[in-house]
Design an enzyme around this catalytic site. Structure first.
Site, PDB file in Angstrom:
ATOM      1  N   SER A   1      20.163  19.521  23.925  1.00 44.84           N
ATOM      2  CA  SER A   1      18.953  18.741  23.715  1.00 44.84           C
ATOM      3  C   SER A   1      18.996  17.945  22.421  1.00 44.84           C
ATOM      4  O   SER A   1      19.193  18.511  21.342  1.00 44.84           O
ATOM      5  CB  SER A   1      17.753  19.694  23.698  1.00 44.84           C
ATOM      6  OG  SER A   1      16.610  19.081  23.140  1.00 44.84           O
ATOM      7  N   GLY A   2      18.762  16.646  22.528  1.00 43.07           N
ATOM      8  CA  GLY A   2      18.710  15.823  21.327  1.00 43.07           C
ATOM      9  C   GLY A   2      17.578  16.224  20.408  1.00 43.07           C
ATOM     10  O   GLY A   2      17.754  16.305  19.189  1.00 43.07           O
ATOM     11  N   LEU A   3      16.394  16.498  20.981  1.00 39.86           N
ATOM     12  CA  LEU A   3      15.265  16.940  20.170  1.00 39.86           C
ATOM     13  C   LEU A   3      15.580  18.249  19.464  1.00 39.86           C
ATOM     14  O   LEU A   3      15.372  18.384  18.251  1.00 39.86           O
ATOM     15  CB  LEU A   3      14.027  17.118  21.058  1.00 39.86           C
ATOM     16  CG  LEU A   3      12.839  17.853  20.434  1.00 39.86           C
ATOM     17  CD1 LEU A   3      12.312  17.128  19.212  1.00 39.86           C
ATOM     18  CD2 LEU A   3      11.740  18.075  21.468  1.00 39.86           C
TER      19      LEU A   3
ATOM     20  N   ASN B   1      11.213   9.885  20.225  1.00 41.53           N
ATOM     21  CA  ASN B   1      10.999  10.902  21.242  1.00 41.53           C
ATOM     22  C   ASN B   1       9.960  10.431  22.264  1.00 41.53           C
ATOM     23  O   ASN B   1       8.913   9.882  21.906  1.00 41.53           O
ATOM     24  CB  ASN B   1      10.541  12.206  20.588  1.00 41.53           C
ATOM     25  CG  ASN B   1      10.368  13.321  21.601  1.00 41.53           C
ATOM     26  OD1 ASN B   1       9.339  13.436  22.245  1.00 41.53           O
ATOM     27  ND2 ASN B   1      11.381  14.143  21.730  1.00 41.53           N
ATOM     28  N   SER B   2      10.246  10.656  23.534  1.00 42.47           N
ATOM     29  CA  SER B   2       9.430  10.119  24.617  1.00 42.47           C
ATOM     30  C   SER B   2       7.999  10.638  24.624  1.00 42.47           C
ATOM     31  O   SER B   2       7.119  10.005  25.225  1.00 42.47           O
ATOM     32  CB  SER B   2      10.076  10.468  25.966  1.00 42.47           C
ATOM     33  OG  SER B   2      11.385   9.967  26.043  1.00 42.47           O
TER      34      SER B   2
ATOM     35  N   ASP C   1      22.311  15.402  25.985  1.00 43.97           N
ATOM     36  CA  ASP C   1      21.293  14.384  25.778  1.00 43.97           C
ATOM     37  C   ASP C   1      21.841  13.383  24.766  1.00 43.97           C
ATOM     38  O   ASP C   1      21.846  13.637  23.563  1.00 43.97           O
ATOM     39  CB  ASP C   1      20.017  15.060  25.268  1.00 43.97           C
ATOM     40  CG  ASP C   1      18.904  14.080  24.961  1.00 43.97           C
ATOM     41  OD1 ASP C   1      19.067  12.877  25.225  1.00 43.97           O
ATOM     42  OD2 ASP C   1      17.864  14.535  24.440  1.00 43.97           O
TER      43      ASP C   1
ATOM     44  N   ASP D   1      20.710  10.360  24.024  1.00 41.81           N
ATOM     45  CA  ASP D   1      19.746   9.307  23.691  1.00 41.81           C
ATOM     46  C   ASP D   1      20.143   8.018  24.432  1.00 41.81           C
ATOM     47  O   ASP D   1      20.474   8.067  25.600  1.00 41.81           O
ATOM     48  CB  ASP D   1      19.657   9.110  22.179  1.00 41.81           C
ATOM     49  CG  ASP D   1      19.015  10.305  21.480  1.00 41.81           C
ATOM     50  OD1 ASP D   1      18.280  11.055  22.156  1.00 41.81           O
ATOM     51  OD2 ASP D   1      19.247  10.495  20.280  1.00 41.81           O
TER      52      ASP D   1
ATOM     53  N   LYS E   1      15.743   5.053  18.954  1.00 40.64           N
ATOM     54  CA  LYS E   1      14.736   5.543  19.902  1.00 40.64           C
ATOM     55  C   LYS E   1      13.707   6.395  19.174  1.00 40.64           C
ATOM     56  O   LYS E   1      13.895   6.817  18.026  1.00 40.64           O
ATOM     57  CB  LYS E   1      15.404   6.345  21.025  1.00 40.64           C
ATOM     58  CG  LYS E   1      16.196   7.592  20.597  1.00 40.64           C
ATOM     59  CD  LYS E   1      15.399   8.865  20.358  1.00 40.64           C
ATOM     60  CE  LYS E   1      14.618   9.369  21.526  1.00 40.64           C
ATOM     61  NZ  LYS E   1      15.449  10.234  22.423  1.00 40.64           N
TER      62      LYS E   1
ATOM     63  N   GLU F   1      19.601   7.236  28.069  1.00 41.78           N
ATOM     64  CA  GLU F   1      18.288   6.702  28.420  1.00 41.78           C
ATOM     65  C   GLU F   1      18.220   5.207  28.130  1.00 41.78           C
ATOM     66  O   GLU F   1      18.861   4.708  27.193  1.00 41.78           O
ATOM     67  CB  GLU F   1      17.191   7.443  27.665  1.00 41.78           C
ATOM     68  CG  GLU F   1      17.246   7.277  26.156  1.00 41.78           C
ATOM     69  CD  GLU F   1      16.210   8.142  25.457  1.00 41.78           C
ATOM     70  OE1 GLU F   1      15.316   7.566  24.803  1.00 41.78           O
ATOM     71  OE2 GLU F   1      16.311   9.378  25.545  1.00 41.78           O
TER      72      GLU F   1
ATOM     73  N   ASP G   1      13.470  13.495  15.985  1.00 46.21           N
ATOM     74  CA  ASP G   1      14.130  12.968  17.179  1.00 46.21           C
ATOM     75  C   ASP G   1      13.885  11.469  17.264  1.00 46.21           C
ATOM     76  O   ASP G   1      13.183  10.965  18.139  1.00 46.21           O
ATOM     77  CB  ASP G   1      13.601  13.686  18.417  1.00 46.21           C
ATOM     78  CG  ASP G   1      14.354  13.296  19.685  1.00 46.21           C
ATOM     79  OD1 ASP G   1      15.524  12.868  19.576  1.00 46.21           O
ATOM     80  OD2 ASP G   1      13.763  13.408  20.781  1.00 46.21           O
TER      81      ASP G   1
ATOM     82  N   ARG H   1      19.050   7.939  32.504  1.00 41.70           N
ATOM     83  CA  ARG H   1      17.675   8.406  32.303  1.00 41.70           C
ATOM     84  C   ARG H   1      16.740   7.206  32.209  1.00 41.70           C
ATOM     85  O   ARG H   1      16.930   6.314  31.371  1.00 41.70           O
ATOM     86  CB  ARG H   1      17.605   9.251  31.035  1.00 41.70           C
ATOM     87  CG  ARG H   1      16.209   9.598  30.558  1.00 41.70           C
ATOM     88  CD  ARG H   1      16.285  10.603  29.438  1.00 41.70           C
ATOM     89  NE  ARG H   1      15.065  10.644  28.642  1.00 41.70           N
ATOM     90  CZ  ARG H   1      14.848  11.505  27.652  1.00 41.70           C
ATOM     91  NH1 ARG H   1      15.785  12.390  27.344  1.00 41.70           N
ATOM     92  NH2 ARG H   1      13.718  11.481  26.977  1.00 41.70           N
TER      93      ARG H   1
ATOM     94  N   HIS I   1      11.783  10.438  33.956  1.00 34.43           N
ATOM     95  CA  HIS I   1      11.000  11.136  32.945  1.00 34.43           C
ATOM     96  C   HIS I   1       9.541  10.717  33.030  1.00 34.43           C
ATOM     97  O   HIS I   1       9.227   9.549  33.291  1.00 34.43           O
ATOM     98  CB  HIS I   1      11.560  10.809  31.557  1.00 34.43           C
ATOM     99  CG  HIS I   1      11.252  11.837  30.523  1.00 34.43           C
ATOM    100  ND1 HIS I   1      10.808  13.103  30.816  1.00 34.43           N
ATOM    101  CD2 HIS I   1      11.320  11.781  29.159  1.00 34.43           C
ATOM    102  CE1 HIS I   1      10.634  13.780  29.695  1.00 34.43           C
ATOM    103  NE2 HIS I   1      10.923  13.002  28.679  1.00 34.43           N
TER     104      HIS I   1
END
Length: 270
Positions: free
Chosen positions: A23-25, A99-100, A62, A64, A97, A91, A35, A134, A165
């Site tokens: 996980s990137g986060l 975080n979404s 992940d 990104d 980026k 993504e 993130d 993504r 997502h």
């Protein structure tokens, strides 16, 4: 299951999960970064190496947006493959980026430009390295038609699977996408926000993979915070010890017994 270091990876494998999400986060959090592409691609690759070395499970990373343009993305993919990762998810966001699940500013990459990133990755790595595209269209509020349009473009560019997502608290967008997409490529989802939907609903929708994307990191954060506060307040660990892992459990998880057997076999002393 999410992993952000060797320990979380080993725990996930012991629990019975069949694959890991680097996980990137969570990796950013473990390094003390946000993130928002604050951690570099090389720091991500180093963390992935520790995850890979700690388990025998396949690791999907992940990645990104690939940390830049097509050249950065293919460099990242090559390095991840060298470190033993099984694949990368990229993504269609702009660099850097965010975080979404934070804020409302989530600009999307141009479709053709991002498709070029995907083609560059597929040309750079072997066929056995999985590439997941993504789609952030629903995160950015661009609607289902845009998400489907991008999914088709990314499939044509060589993606092996689609990660769709959403940050709604219900799974309606995800299930609608799966119905419209008709399983042209396998679909992956990340139900961080719509966690009340049972996994059986995703099986019925022919969704391929569910990613629990940040839960080990969040569990560790809560547990460490509680223990730190209690030790400071109580000035001993007598009442804490029954609620934390014993050292013997830690040693068993990380296979200290294997080291002892290896020493008996290889370490000759006078």
């Amino acid at each position: 299951m999410e992993a952000h270091d060797g320990l979380s990876a080993a725990i996930a494998q012991r629990a019975g999960f069949k694959g890991l999400w680097a996980s990137g986060l969570s990796i950013a959090c473990s390094l003390g970064y946000r993130d928002a592409n604050e951690a570099s691609w090389s720091q991500l690759v180093d963390a992935v190496e520790r995850i890979v070395d700690s388990t025998t499970l396949p690791v999907l990373v992940d990645g990104d947006g690939g940390f830049g343009n097509f050249n950065n993305a293919r460099l990242l993919a090559r390095k991840l493959r060298q470190r033993g990762a099984g694949g990368v998810a990229l993504e269609d966001s702009c660099f850097p980026k965010m975080n979404s699940l934070i804020g409302d500013r989530h600009p999307l990459a141009d479709i053709d430009e991002f498709a070029g990133r995907l083609r560059a990755v597929k040309d750079a790595v072997a066929e056995d390295f999985i590439l997941v595209a993504r789609i952030e269209a629903l995160i950015g509020g661009h609607g289902m038609d845009e998400a489907i349009l991008r999914a088709h473009a990314y499939a044509d560019a060589g993606a092996d699977a689609i990660l769709i997502h959403s940050r709604r608290r219900a799974a309606d967008e995800i299930l609608a996408f799966a119905s419209a997409w008709q399983n042209r490529l396998p679909v992956l989802i990340v139900p961080t926000k719509y966690y009340r939907t049972p996994v059986s609903a995703y099986r019925n929708a022919r969704i391929s993979t569910v990613i629990w994307a940040n839960h080990s990191m969040r569990a560790a954060t809560a547990a460490m915070r509680q223990v730190c506060h209690r030790i400071l307040a109580e000035e001993n660990t007598a009442r804490i010890e029954p609620n934390i892992a014993t050292l013997d459990e830690v040693f068993e998880l990380l296979r200290y017994d294997e080291l002892a057997r290896a020493e008996a076999r290889y370490l000759h002393t006078s």
